[in-house]
Design an enzyme around this catalytic site. Structure first.
Site, PDB file in Angstrom:
ATOM      1  N   GLY A  43       1.064  -0.866  -0.039  1.00 44.06           N
ATOM      2  CA  GLY A  43      -0.150  -0.344   0.141  1.00 44.06           C
ATOM      3  C   GLY A  43       1.022   1.193   0.223  1.00 44.06           C
ATOM      4  CD  GLU A  44      -0.634   6.996   0.573  1.00 43.55           C
ATOM      5  OE1 GLU A  44      -0.915   8.596   0.135  1.00 43.55           O
ATOM      6  OE2 GLU A  44      -1.904   6.994   0.421  1.00 43.55           O
TER       7      GLU A  44
ATOM      8  CB  ALA B 265       4.402  -1.657   2.827  1.00 44.56           C
TER       9      ALA B 265
ATOM     10  CG  ASN C  42       8.114  -2.966   0.036  1.00 45.63           C
ATOM     11  OD1 ASN C  42       9.634  -2.396  -0.273  1.00 45.63           O
ATOM     12  ND2 ASN C  42       7.472  -3.156   1.331  1.00 45.63           N
TER      13      ASN C  42
ATOM     14  CB  VAL D 249       5.921  -9.590  -4.494  1.00 47.41           C
ATOM     15  CG1 VAL D 249       5.727 -11.075  -4.984  1.00 47.41           C
ATOM     16  CG2 VAL D 249       5.630  -8.457  -3.086  1.00 47.41           C
TER      17      VAL D 249
ATOM     18  CE  LYS E 257       9.078  -6.823   0.570  1.00 50.04           C
ATOM     19  NZ  LYS E 257       8.247  -7.422   1.297  1.00 50.04           N
TER      20      LYS E 257
ATOM     21  CG  ASP F   1       2.127  -5.853   8.728  1.00 49.68           C
ATOM     22  OD1 ASP F   1       1.273  -6.078   9.287  1.00 49.68           O
ATOM     23  OD2 ASP F   1       2.211  -5.470   7.481  1.00 49.68           O
TER      24      ASP F   1
END
Length: 454
Positions: free
Chosen positions: A66-67, A69, A71, A73, A87, A181
């Site tokens: 999301g905004e 994080a 990242n 994949v 990733k 998380d």
């Protein structure tokens, strides 16, 4: 069913219900930490990963953060035909390349058939990548919250909780007790339909964001106070997943605890399950969840106690996971081709069939992917559309900000994400139309394929 919550002793003392002994055969033997089929950890070159993902093609993106994080994949295929998940971290993460490589190598040594094993990394210049096994059967969130035909059955939910607890115990026993998380998107299903814990959450927090990217309502209280993850924080997050499994929804822990304290815990149970579970099992899972969600870390059980308690709850041990999930057991990913007739190649195969205007091949692919004519609309369609639209808006905002700050390289990257999100949105819209008006959509897809837009 009445109240689901009662005190049944400490979590380290598994409950034994005589009425359930016949239904619950001996739980399977402890899982092996040896995974012979997993390749040894290695450092990949950027060129190898670029080739595996076809130039990091947006069509190969399987998930995006999301905004908070940023990242991405990708799905990729190595030269030896092994399918992998790659990733990519943003350029601001892990500025110390050696630290990144050492951390990845350490995580890569934790091998088990309960986790998605990390098999490599890449660090060239500012680029940082992790390479893991590819899991073809979606996430726990997908099976719990966005199911199409049937909800996940009770015995499978208990299996997910048990396997996940085993994964956390294995990681803890091998020097990786912290997990960042932990949520329903971090649990994936392999080709046999067995749940596995993503290895990405085992990496120590880097400069790409917070340890918890989810809503703060679901984060451990101590993390909100100190910004640090401790062993007991992982147990709290495990409790939120137990709530997900119980309810089939993402319920804030404080709300769940209020229901439990108010003797209204039965309202937590997924209404789709109805009479397909025992009240004793429901009571025990609610009790475990409430203990995991205690405000003070020392009051939460340890992971070993969770494994023991959940082992006593296992049902249908002789039924394979893919059967309980209602999915086809997929062939080894190394054997999947791009013909569109099996596994992950179906999307490209569908495009090829459209470009040939081969209605027979189109129908065959739809049948094999569980197409049903005149299928009713479902909530997932709207959720997918709004998510893609939000992705486009977020990427555009980041691009505008980078442009104003004269970071033109980042601006181009963000604007490219806008184009990718828009392309995916159009594809999903077309496929949804397909289910509503098959023949009109076939014509539309053929035209789009010939134009190169699908």
């Amino acid at each position: 069913m009445g109240s689901c919550f009662s005190r049944r002793g400490d979590a380290s003392t598994p409950s034994k219900d005589p009425a359930r002994i016949d239904d619950a055969t001996e739980p399977e033997k402890p899982h092996s930490s040896d995974v012979d089929s997993v390749p040894p950890f290695k450092e990949f070159t950027l060129e190898q990963l670029r080739a595996a993902t076809k130039g990091f093609n947006p069509a190969n993106i399987v998930s995006e953060g999301g905004e908070r994080a940023l990242n991405v994949v990708f799905k990729g295929q190595l030269e030896d035909s092994t399918w992998v998940a790659v990733k990519r971290f943003p350029k601001t993460a892990w500025t110390d390349a050696r630290q990144f490589a050492d951390e990845a190598f350490s995580v890569g040594q934790v091998r088990s058939n309960r986790i998605v094993n990390l098999i490599g990394c890449c660090h060239e210049g500012d680029e940082r990548y992790l390479v893991a096994e590819f899991m073809p059967n979606e996430t726990l969130a997908r099976h719990l919250f966005h199911f199409e035909d049937r909800p996940m059955e009770w015995a499978m939910r208990l299996r997910v909780a048990y396997y996940l607890a085993q994964a956390l115990e294995h990681c803890s026993n091998n020097g990786r007790p912290l997990y960042h998380d932990l949520n329903a998107y971090r649990v994936l299903f392999d080709q046999d339909g067995n749940p596995r814990l993503s290895c990405f959450g085992l990496m120590k927090n880097s400069r790409d964001g917070k340890s918890y990217s989810t809503n703060l309502a679901y984060t451990p209280p101590e993390y909100q106070r100190t910004g640090r993850v401790i062993h007991e924080s992982v147990i709290f997050s495990f409790g939120t997943i137990l709530l997900d499994l119980l309810s089939g929804k993402h319920i804030p822990p404080t709300h769940a605890l209020d229901l439990i304290k108010g003797k209204n815990a039965s309202s937590l149970i997924d209404s789709h399950l109805k009479e397909h579970y025992s009240s004793e099992d429901g009571t025990e899972v609610v009790r475990l969840a409430s203990r995991c969600l205690q405000f003070e870390p020392p009051e939460r059980p340890n992971v070993r106690a969770l494994v023991q308690s959940l082992a006593a709850l296992q049902r249908k041990n002789d039924v394979p996971s893919h059967v309980m999930l209602g999915i086809s057991q997929q062939p080894p990913l190394e054997t999947v081709t791009n013909s569109g007739r099996s596994g992950s190649g179906s999307c490209s195969g569908f495009q090829e069939a459209c470009s040939r205007m081969d209605l027979t091949a189109i129908h065959e692919i739809l049948v094999k992917t569980h197409y049903r004519d005149d299928s009713s609309e479902n909530e997932l369609s709207f959720q997918m559309w709004t998510k893609q639209m939000q992705d486009m808006l977020n990427a555009r905002k980041k691009g505008d900000l980078a442009f104003r700050e004269k970071d033109f390289a980042l601006a181009i990257e963000r604007y490219s994400e806008v184009r990718s999100a828009y392309s995916f949105f159009v594809q999903y819209l077309v496929f949804t139309i397909f289910f509503g008006n098959c023949y009109l959509s076939i014509c539309f897809l053929m035209f789009a394929s010939l134009e190169g837009s699908v």
